[in-house]
Design a protein around this motif. Structure first.
Motif, PDB file in Angstrom:
ATOM      1  N   ASP A 142       0.829  -1.201   0.000  1.00 30.49           N
ATOM      2  CA  ASP A 142       0.000   0.000   0.000  1.00 30.49           C
ATOM      3  C   ASP A 142       0.861   1.247   0.000  1.00 30.49           C
ATOM      4  N   SER A 154       3.235   7.603   3.481  1.00 31.51           N
ATOM      5  CA  SER A 154       3.948   6.420   3.968  1.00 31.51           C
ATOM      6  C   SER A 154       3.571   5.220   3.106  1.00 31.51           C
ATOM      7  N   THR A 155       4.206   4.088   3.389  1.00 33.17           N
ATOM      8  CA  THR A 155       3.899   2.835   2.700  1.00 33.17           C
ATOM      9  C   THR A 155       3.792   1.726   3.743  1.00 33.17           C
ATOM     10  N   MET A 156       3.178   0.632   3.346  1.00 26.94           N
ATOM     11  CA  MET A 156       3.123  -0.534   4.221  1.00 26.94           C
ATOM     12  C   MET A 156       2.861  -1.772   3.368  1.00 26.94           C
ATOM     13  N   SER A 157       3.210  -2.923   3.916  1.00 22.96           N
ATOM     14  CA  SER A 157       2.898  -4.159   3.230  1.00 22.96           C
ATOM     15  C   SER A 157       2.690  -5.257   4.252  1.00 22.96           C
ATOM     16  N   GLN A 158       1.894  -6.258   3.850  1.00 20.41           N
ATOM     17  CA  GLN A 158       1.668  -7.400   4.730  1.00 20.41           C
ATOM     18  C   GLN A 158       1.189  -8.584   3.906  1.00 20.41           C
TER      19      GLN A 158
END
Length: 177
Positions: A142, A154-158
């Motif tokens: 994301d 920001s960014t994130m991943s899962q």
């Protein structure tokens, strides 16, 4: 309209899976040498940018349920200079706070529109991509944009299984070669 027989359904499924298996590996110059080859094998690009040297950069997402977005760079004469799957941690690491939406698109290609969400309370727009992580698990990446400036916040991943109840839904076989 007559429903398909089980044999016809199975044949159609096998053909569609075989077509997916035929996608070239990243950077395989033998499979895709020209823009015409890329369009024949990958379909129409979702996005394209003209470069100052007359060449182009084209994005070929294989989603929403696919795990690849092929970024193809061509010369002015239509020859493919490079081709790579940009759904990788190396490309995600290039997404930095303050980047514009166009800069993100040039690195990752388009996200799936059905997964784009605006959170009014945070004034935040979220774009999401699907990929296979380094542990060969389906995952989501994301990018969160500030709603006012339209720049990366920001960014994130899962892994996808973490969004399932009690971590169910291990789909590693989906990312196997």
């Amino acid at each position: 309209m007559k429903p398909l027989s089980p044999a016809s359904t199975l044949a159609a499924l096998c053909l569609s899976l075989a077509a997916c298996a035929q996608l070239p590996l990243a950077g395989d110059p033998a499979a895709i040498r020209s823009l015409a080859d890329a369009r024949r094998i990958l379909g129409d690009p979702a996005l394209r940018w003209s470069n100052p040297d007359g060449g182009e950069q084209l994005a070929f997402p294989q989603g929403p349920m696919g795990y690849r977005t092929w970024m193809v760079h061509t010369a002015a004469d239509g020859r493919v200079l490079s081709m790579e799957n940009v759904m990788s941690m190396a490309h995600f690491a290039r997404i930095l706070p303050g980047m514009s939406q166009d800069e993100v698109l040039r690195i990752l290609g388009p996200s799936y529109p059905g997964w784009t969400v605006y959170y009014k309370a945070r004034d935040e727009l979220v774009w999401e991509w699907r990929y296979c992580d380094v542990w060969a698990e389906p995952a989501r990446f994301d990018v969160l944009f500030d709603g006012r400036s339209a720049t990366v916040r920001s960014t994130m991943s899962q892994p996808e299984r973490l969004s399932q109840p009690w971590g169910r839904g291990d789909r590693r076989e989906w990312c196997s070669p």
